[in-house]
Design a protein around this motif. Structure first.
Motif, PDB file in Angstrom:
ATOM      1  N   GLU A  12      17.429  10.375 -11.670  1.00 24.92           N
ATOM      2  CA  GLU A  12      18.179   9.445 -10.829  1.00 24.92           C
ATOM      3  C   GLU A  12      17.589   9.362  -9.426  1.00 24.92           C
ATOM      4  OE1 GLU A  12      20.663   7.211 -11.435  1.00 24.92           O
ATOM      5  OE2 GLU A  12      20.048   7.679 -13.489  1.00 24.92           O
ATOM      6  N   GLN A  13      17.162  10.497  -8.870  1.00 22.89           N
ATOM      7  CA  GLN A  13      16.541  10.485  -7.549  1.00 22.89           C
ATOM      8  C   GLN A  13      15.229   9.718  -7.574  1.00 22.89           C
ATOM      9  OE1 GLN A  13      16.541  14.755  -7.029  1.00 22.89           O
ATOM     10  NE2 GLN A  13      18.138  14.660  -5.462  1.00 22.89           N
ATOM     11  N   ARG A  14      14.449   9.910  -8.608  1.00 23.95           N
ATOM     12  CA  ARG A  14      13.199   9.166  -8.731  1.00 23.95           C
ATOM     13  C   ARG A  14      13.470   7.668  -8.828  1.00 23.95           C
ATOM     14  NH1 ARG A  14      10.976  13.159 -13.375  1.00 23.95           N
ATOM     15  NH2 ARG A  14      10.372  14.912 -12.044  1.00 23.95           N
ATOM     16  N   LYS A  15      14.409   7.308  -9.641  1.00 22.64           N
ATOM     17  CA  LYS A  15      14.725   5.890  -9.811  1.00 22.64           C
ATOM     18  C   LYS A  15      15.132   5.259  -8.485  1.00 22.64           C
ATOM     19  CE  LYS A  15      17.765   2.798 -12.457  1.00 22.64           C
ATOM     20  NZ  LYS A  15      18.847   2.726 -13.475  1.00 22.64           N
ATOM     21  N   PHE A  16      15.989   5.945  -7.732  1.00 23.98           N
ATOM     22  CA  PHE A  16      16.464   5.391  -6.465  1.00 23.98           C
ATOM     23  C   PHE A  16      15.345   5.317  -5.430  1.00 23.98           C
ATOM     24  CE2 PHE A  16      17.994   6.100  -2.132  1.00 23.98           C
ATOM     25  CZ  PHE A  16      18.818   4.991  -1.972  1.00 23.98           C
ATOM     26  N   PHE A  17      14.660   6.444  -5.192  1.00 23.11           N
ATOM     27  CA  PHE A  17      13.687   6.470  -4.097  1.00 23.11           C
ATOM     28  C   PHE A  17      12.417   5.692  -4.419  1.00 23.11           C
ATOM     29  CE2 PHE A  17      16.100  10.172  -2.387  1.00 23.11           C
ATOM     30  CZ  PHE A  17      16.295   9.644  -1.115  1.00 23.11           C
ATOM     31  N   PHE A  18      11.971   5.690  -5.664  1.00 22.24           N
ATOM     32  CA  PHE A  18      10.797   4.896  -5.988  1.00 22.24           C
ATOM     33  C   PHE A  18      11.092   3.405  -5.830  1.00 22.24           C
ATOM     34  CE2 PHE A  18       9.112   8.502  -8.873  1.00 22.24           C
ATOM     35  CZ  PHE A  18       8.523   9.108  -7.779  1.00 22.24           C
ATOM     36  N   LEU A  69       0.816  -1.222   0.000  1.00 23.36           N
ATOM     37  CA  LEU A  69       0.000   0.000   0.000  1.00 23.36           C
ATOM     38  C   LEU A  69       0.849   1.271   0.000  1.00 23.36           C
ATOM     39  CD1 LEU A  69      -3.103  -0.491   2.330  1.00 23.36           C
ATOM     40  CD2 LEU A  69      -3.049  -0.274  -0.159  1.00 23.36           C
ATOM     41  N   LEU A  70       2.024   1.227   0.611  1.00 22.68           N
ATOM     42  CA  LEU A  70       2.843   2.428   0.695  1.00 22.68           C
ATOM     43  C   LEU A  70       3.437   2.835  -0.647  1.00 22.68           C
ATOM     44  CD1 LEU A  70       4.737   1.866   4.066  1.00 22.68           C
ATOM     45  CD2 LEU A  70       2.658   3.186   3.644  1.00 22.68           C
ATOM     46  N   ALA A  71       3.318   1.968  -1.639  1.00 25.26           N
ATOM     47  CA  ALA A  71       3.908   2.252  -2.955  1.00 25.26           C
ATOM     48  C   ALA A  71       2.866   2.531  -4.030  1.00 25.26           C
ATOM     49  CB  ALA A  71       4.790   1.084  -3.388  1.00 25.26           C
ATOM     50  N   VAL A  72       1.607   2.697  -3.653  1.00 28.23           N
ATOM     51  CA  VAL A  72       0.561   2.772  -4.683  1.00 28.23           C
ATOM     52  C   VAL A  72       0.585   4.059  -5.493  1.00 28.23           C
ATOM     53  CG1 VAL A  72      -0.996   1.162  -3.525  1.00 28.23           C
ATOM     54  CG2 VAL A  72      -1.162   3.629  -3.023  1.00 28.23           C
ATOM     55  N   THR A  73       1.324   5.082  -5.048  1.00 31.89           N
ATOM     56  CA  THR A  73       1.408   6.308  -5.844  1.00 31.89           C
ATOM     57  C   THR A  73       2.695   6.402  -6.659  1.00 31.89           C
ATOM     58  OG1 THR A  73       2.343   7.563  -3.984  1.00 31.89           O
ATOM     59  CG2 THR A  73      -0.060   7.605  -4.258  1.00 31.89           C
ATOM     60  N   VAL A  74       3.524   5.371  -6.624  1.00 30.40           N
ATOM     61  CA  VAL A  74       4.719   5.360  -7.471  1.00 30.40           C
ATOM     62  C   VAL A  74       4.274   5.355  -8.935  1.00 30.40           C
ATOM     63  CG1 VAL A  74       6.694   3.964  -8.203  1.00 30.40           C
ATOM     64  CG2 VAL A  74       6.183   4.236  -5.763  1.00 30.40           C
ATOM     65  N   PRO A  75       4.860   6.221  -9.763  1.00 28.10           N
ATOM     66  CA  PRO A  75       4.452   6.288 -11.172  1.00 28.10           C
ATOM     67  C   PRO A  75       4.592   4.946 -11.887  1.00 28.10           C
ATOM     68  CG  PRO A  75       5.804   8.180 -10.602  1.00 28.10           C
ATOM     69  CD  PRO A  75       5.870   7.239  -9.437  1.00 28.10           C
ATOM     70  N   ALA A  76       3.734   4.744 -12.869  1.00 25.70           N
ATOM     71  CA  ALA A  76       3.722   3.475 -13.595  1.00 25.70           C
ATOM     72  C   ALA A  76       5.054   3.205 -14.281  1.00 25.70           C
ATOM     73  CB  ALA A  76       2.585   3.485 -14.619  1.00 25.70           C
ATOM     74  N   GLU A  77       5.708   4.258 -14.781  1.00 29.94           N
ATOM     75  CA  GLU A  77       6.974   4.046 -15.480  1.00 29.94           C
ATOM     76  C   GLU A  77       8.086   3.580 -14.545  1.00 29.94           C
ATOM     77  OE1 GLU A  77       6.566   8.636 -15.027  1.00 29.94           O
ATOM     78  OE2 GLU A  77       5.249   6.879 -15.331  1.00 29.94           O
ATOM     79  N   HIS A  78       7.852   3.693 -13.249  1.00 26.02           N
ATOM     80  CA  HIS A  78       8.820   3.196 -12.266  1.00 26.02           C
ATOM     81  C   HIS A  78       8.321   1.920 -11.590  1.00 26.02           C
ATOM     82  CE1 HIS A  78      11.789   6.485 -12.319  1.00 26.02           C
ATOM     83  NE2 HIS A  78      10.764   7.247 -12.644  1.00 26.02           N
ATOM     84  N   GLY A  79       7.237   1.339 -12.099  1.00 26.23           N
ATOM     85  CA  GLY A  79       6.769   0.055 -11.601  1.00 26.23           C
ATOM     86  C   GLY A  79       5.629   0.108 -10.612  1.00 26.23           C
ATOM     87  N   GLY A  80       5.077   1.305 -10.343  1.00 31.35           N
ATOM     88  CA  GLY A  80       4.002   1.434  -9.374  1.00 31.35           C
ATOM     89  C   GLY A  80       2.622   1.416 -10.000  1.00 31.35           C
ATOM     90  N   ALA A  81       1.597   1.380  -9.156  1.00 29.98           N
ATOM     91  CA  ALA A  81       0.211   1.371  -9.631  1.00 29.98           C
ATOM     92  C   ALA A  81      -0.277   2.762 -10.016  1.00 29.98           C
ATOM     93  CB  ALA A  81      -0.706   0.785  -8.557  1.00 29.98           C
TER      94      ALA A  81
END
Length: 394
Positions: free
Chosen positions: A103-109, A49-61
């Motif tokens: 790069e920050q998005r890739k790491f933190f997502f 649930l904590l990852a549901v706002t991760v963008p789709a291009e980074h693997g999230g819902a």
């Protein structure tokens, strides 16, 4: 064990419903004993649930804000403290989405998808007002920073893997530094003793010359230089928590009256649930809860619409819709738990039943920021078309 990755909005709501049912069972005991919800937070992380706002291009819902608001409403209906802990997590995921480099998005997502939790260290005590941030990021010759300051009301920091810290750098520009919970110079103190939201661990964070690499710092001041939804998203989640508190209190009041309350002798009713005056009062309270839920849904949809086409006008409409929801849900969150005692009778006041936790949670949470200023902005917008300010609390 890696965290589950949720696929879409429907799965997110299904998982939230199941977790709310699970967390509800121990909520009263956790509050009464101030037993911190470490195991429950591990379940929350593992659920995805904590990852549901991760963008789709980074693997999230990349779920809709309407879905996110409902997740928080469901969790808060079960345990308002537990629901409050990840509120800042999603706020600071959103900061990365808007201001992070690729790069920050890739790491933190990737961290978020793995179940890592963000806490927060933003508010400070003893300053002139809430936006008087005195924590400093001092630049070093190698491009890194030294972070120094003290934070209070740091909900979730005690349980976090990463603590986002609001701080000012050169020219007093506002930045967010993402620092590991166990970094040298970081001390998290469990000194929160609020009457409500007892298990949020909203205590003190001390930062003593904490070394922060340049790639862990984001320019948060840029968020407010154009149309933005930072404040609207943050406030939407607060409104959802309030709506959840009200719904949880109404459900517990109804269960108490059906199973434990006695009818007033003048009613002529065999059971309290058949007392016409109690039925009337439950109808009034249910209307308030339904109105709050409707305003919350409308606000979330306004935020989703603005995300799809972000302009000054769409951002303003979203902020005002969220403000309206927050004003109403805050009022309902306090009114319904208070009325719980009115409709349930003297026995409901027993400390051993801990029914007052709903009111304590609501009264504490609704102090976060004043509804009266939201009404001001709603009025200015309705009368004169004045767009709300971009200060992040609306």
């Amino acid at each position: 064990m890696p965290a589950h990755v949720i696929a879409d909005d429907a799965e997110a709501l299904s998982v939230a419903t199941a977790l709310a049912d699970e967390f509800r069972a121990g909520a009263s005991a956790r509050d009464a004993e101030r037993r911190l919800p470490r195991a429950e937070l591990e379940r929350l992380s593992a659920s995805g649930l904590l990852a549901v706002t991760v963008p789709a291009e980074h693997g999230g819902a990349d779920v809709r804000q309407e879905t996110l608001a409902e997740i928080f409403r469901l969790l808060a209906s079960a345990d308002a403290s537990l629901a409050q802990i990840p509120q800042n997590h999603f706020v600071y995921v959103n900061v990365i989405r808007r201001q992070g480099t690729e790069e920050q998005r890739k790491f933190f997502f990737a961290e978020v998808l793995a179940g890592r939790r963000f806490g927060n260290a933003q508010s400070e005590a003893g300053t002139r007002h809430v936006q008087d941030i005195r924590t400093r990021l001092a630049p070093r010759p190698d491009g890194s920073y030294l972070l120094t300051g003290a934070k209070h009301y740091s909900t979730g920091a005690l349980f976090a893997d990463w603590i986002p810290v609001l701080a000012r750098a050169e020219n007093d520009d506002l930045h967010v530094a993402y620092i590991p919970r166990d970094a040298d110079g970081v001390t998290v103190v469990d000194d929160w003793d609020g009457m409500g939201q007892r298990t949020t661990a909203s205590g003190t964070v001390r930062l003593e010359a904490v070394s922060v690499p340049a790639d862990r710092v984001l320019p948060h001041h840029l968020t407010f230089q154009g149309p933005q939804l930072h404040g609207a998203v943050a406030q939407l989640l607060h409104a959802a928590i309030d709506a959840g508190i009200a719904a949880g209190a109404l459900a517990e009041a109804a269960e108490f009256v059906r199973t434990k309350s006695r009818p007033w002798f003048e009613s002529g009713a065999e059971t309290a649930a058949e007392d016409p005056l109690l039925i009337q009062r439950f109808g009034e309270l249910a209307l308030q809860v339904r109105a709050s839920d409707a305003l919350l849904t409308a606000a979330a949809r306004a935020v989703d619409a603005a995300r799809a086409d972000l302009t000054d006008d769409s951002a303003a409409e979203a902020s005002i819709a969220v403000a309206a929801a927050k004003v109403h849900t805050a009022s309902t969150a306090v009114e319904v738990p208070d009325a719980l005692f009115e409709v349930s009778g003297t026995r409901s006041a027993l400390n051993s039943l801990n029914l007052h936790r709903h009111w304590r949670d609501a009264r504490t949470h609704t102090l976060h920021d004043p509804a009266r200023w939201k009404i001001q902005h709603i009025g200015r917008y309705a009368l004169n078309g004045t767009k709300p300010p971009r200060h992040g609390l609306l």
